[in-house]
Write an enzyme that holds these catalytic residues in place. Sequence first.
Site, PDB file in Angstrom:
ATOM      1  N   ALA A  47       0.715  -1.249   0.093  1.00  0.00           N
ATOM      2  CA  ALA A  47       0.079  -0.185  -0.146  1.00  0.00           C
ATOM      3  C   ALA A  47       0.959   1.424   0.087  1.00  0.00           C
ATOM      4  O   ALA A  47       0.390   2.289  -0.480  1.00  0.00           O
ATOM      5  CB  ALA A  47      -1.105  -0.047   1.146  1.00  0.00           C
ATOM      6  N   PRO A  78       3.303   4.512  -0.900  1.00  0.00           N
ATOM      7  CA  PRO A  78       2.826   5.471   0.042  1.00  0.00           C
ATOM      8  C   PRO A  78       1.402   5.692   0.360  1.00  0.00           C
ATOM      9  O   PRO A  78       1.054   6.706   0.959  1.00  0.00           O
ATOM     10  CB  PRO A  78       3.745   6.714  -0.464  1.00  0.00           C
ATOM     11  CG  PRO A  78       3.744   6.592  -1.820  1.00  0.00           C
ATOM     12  CD  PRO A  78       3.760   4.692  -2.317  1.00  0.00           C
ATOM     13  N   GLY A  79       0.598   5.114  -0.358  1.00  0.00           N
ATOM     14  CA  GLY A  79      -1.059   5.265  -0.260  1.00  0.00           C
ATOM     15  C   GLY A  79      -1.683   6.150  -1.275  1.00  0.00           C
ATOM     16  O   GLY A  79      -2.904   6.401  -0.817  1.00  0.00           O
ATOM     17  N   GLU A 116       1.703  -3.053   4.235  1.00  0.00           N
ATOM     18  CA  GLU A 116       2.988  -2.466   3.780  1.00  0.00           C
ATOM     19  C   GLU A 116       4.185  -3.113   4.784  1.00  0.00           C
ATOM     20  O   GLU A 116       4.150  -3.085   5.671  1.00  0.00           O
ATOM     21  CB  GLU A 116       3.038  -0.964   4.033  1.00  0.00           C
ATOM     22  CG  GLU A 116       4.460  -0.429   3.593  1.00  0.00           C
ATOM     23  CD  GLU A 116       5.242  -1.073   2.235  1.00  0.00           C
ATOM     24  OE1 GLU A 116       4.253  -0.711   1.160  1.00  0.00           O
ATOM     25  OE2 GLU A 116       6.099  -1.434   2.070  1.00  0.00           O
ATOM     26  N   CYS A 149       3.725  -1.134 -12.264  1.00  0.00           N
ATOM     27  CA  CYS A 149       4.062  -0.201 -12.901  1.00  0.00           C
ATOM     28  C   CYS A 149       5.203  -0.492 -14.149  1.00  0.00           C
ATOM     29  O   CYS A 149       6.212   0.168 -14.383  1.00  0.00           O
ATOM     30  CB  CYS A 149       4.337   1.080 -12.426  1.00  0.00           C
ATOM     31  SG  CYS A 149       5.608   0.953 -11.136  1.00  0.00           S
TER      32      CYS A 149
HETATM   33  N1  SAM Z   1       0.154   1.070  -4.008  1.00  0.00           N
HETATM   34  C1  SAM Z   1       0.941   1.864  -3.809  1.00  0.00           C
HETATM   35  C2  SAM Z   1       0.572   3.356  -3.879  1.00  0.00           C
HETATM   36  O1  SAM Z   1      -0.208   3.384  -4.785  1.00  0.00           O
HETATM   37  O2  SAM Z   1       0.956   4.230  -3.288  1.00  0.00           O
HETATM   38  C3  SAM Z   1       2.361   1.685  -4.198  1.00  0.00           C
HETATM   39  C4  SAM Z   1       2.826   0.223  -3.864  1.00  0.00           C
HETATM   40  S1  SAM Z   1       4.724   0.021  -4.639  1.00  0.00           S
HETATM   41  C5  SAM Z   1       4.265  -0.493  -6.201  1.00  0.00           C
HETATM   42  C6  SAM Z   1       4.827  -1.539  -3.858  1.00  0.00           C
HETATM   43  C7  SAM Z   1       5.155  -1.568  -2.237  1.00  0.00           C
HETATM   44  O3  SAM Z   1       4.783  -2.964  -1.646  1.00  0.00           O
HETATM   45  C8  SAM Z   1       6.200  -0.868  -1.691  1.00  0.00           C
HETATM   46  O4  SAM Z   1       5.740   0.027  -0.824  1.00  0.00           O
HETATM   47  C9  SAM Z   1       6.814  -2.094  -1.097  1.00  0.00           C
HETATM   48  O5  SAM Z   1       7.522  -1.748  -0.001  1.00  0.00           O
HETATM   49  C10 SAM Z   1       5.698  -2.908  -0.744  1.00  0.00           C
HETATM   50  N2  SAM Z   1       6.105  -4.626  -0.432  1.00  0.00           N
HETATM   51  C11 SAM Z   1       7.023  -5.103  -1.044  1.00  0.00           C
HETATM   52  N3  SAM Z   1       6.867  -6.413  -0.488  1.00  0.00           N
HETATM   53  C12 SAM Z   1       5.855  -6.479   0.101  1.00  0.00           C
HETATM   54  C13 SAM Z   1       5.141  -7.609   0.878  1.00  0.00           C
HETATM   55  N4  SAM Z   1       5.683  -8.842   0.809  1.00  0.00           N
HETATM   56  N5  SAM Z   1       3.985  -7.499   1.711  1.00  0.00           N
HETATM   57  C14 SAM Z   1       3.596  -5.962   1.706  1.00  0.00           C
HETATM   58  N6  SAM Z   1       4.203  -5.088   1.022  1.00  0.00           N
HETATM   59  C15 SAM Z   1       5.328  -5.276   0.376  1.00  0.00           C
END
Ligand code: SAM
Length: 296
Positions: A113, A115-116, A136, A233
């Site tokens: 999630a 930075p949200g 997260e 992305c």
């Molecule tokens: N959905 C977010 C937004 O719209 O702001 C962006 C998410 S970013 C693509 C992916 C996120 O997944 C990162 O913050 C990362 O730290 C987190 N992440 C990576 N592995 C994870 C896991 N096993 N469980 C939960 N979060 C995870």
Amino acid sequence: MELSYLTDGLGVYGAGAVQALEGLRALRKTTLRVNTLKAGMEETEEELSRAGIPFERAGGFTFALKLAHGSEPELRKLSCYQTGRIYLQSLSSMLPPLFLGAQAGEDILDMAAAPGGKTSELCQLTGGGAFITACEINPIRAQRLRANLELLGCRRVTVMQQDARKLDDFLRFDRILLDAPCSGSGTFDLNDESSCAAFSRKLVLNSAKLQRELVKKAVRLLKPGGTLLYSTCSLLEEENAQSAREAEKLGLVPEPIDMTPFADVKLLKGSMQGTVTVCPDENYEGFFMARFKKKG
Ligand code: SAM
């Protein structure tokens, strides 16, 4: 950067590969979401006009504005930014919450999630009426997620700082957004080496493994009749169709995404029918979405 691994991977799009590479060199416009939990479109537009910042509405959305490339520093000075009435977010990243179809009263899981951006958009789209769990793994990013949700006035959101693969199997959700960690290849600026310095084949393969594990968990946590929206992305099939297919293998039924309202989005033709691969350009980052339903 292992650029050849990216360019080879884009080969799957045929002639679209050239367009995708051009898009990764385009100067992307700054875009923002008006946080309708706290502000209206008109008042936000008036604030931008007063500050002398030109903008236009983004086609297909009721809450998104496009501004000139590089407008972020000016926006950050405005009260609407500092008080969470707007959120800087790419247009591509605004799509998954719309296609998840979340409703007030439902239990929603946002599996990755921080930075949200999408958690807060889900909150906005449901008028704060859905029960959202935002997971997260990274403690610093989880802190930022909490701060953003607070600033944007998001209610009924529970932040869980943990590995989503280890969420309790007894939990059940009506809808799950898995905006998976990925190589970010759709967001690269090929004019700026630093934006893609960390990219490698190994990163892609590690991401793909993690993505499949997260999909597996999502399938388990979804209620019968529930919806899973998988997004990245990235423009690479290893992280997109190949990871999304894991959901199909585990019995979920693909539900095609209709991009008709977003007529200005250039699409790439990937290998999985009904999914969406957004071609990067001056408005959109490269992005992938696949939607599934669990049989009721
Ligand atoms: N959905 C977010 C937004 O719209 O702001 C962006 C998410 S970013 C693509 C992916 C996120 O997944 C990162 O913050 C990362 O730290 C987190 N992440 C990576 N592995 C994870 C896991 N096993 N469980 C939960 N979060 C995870």
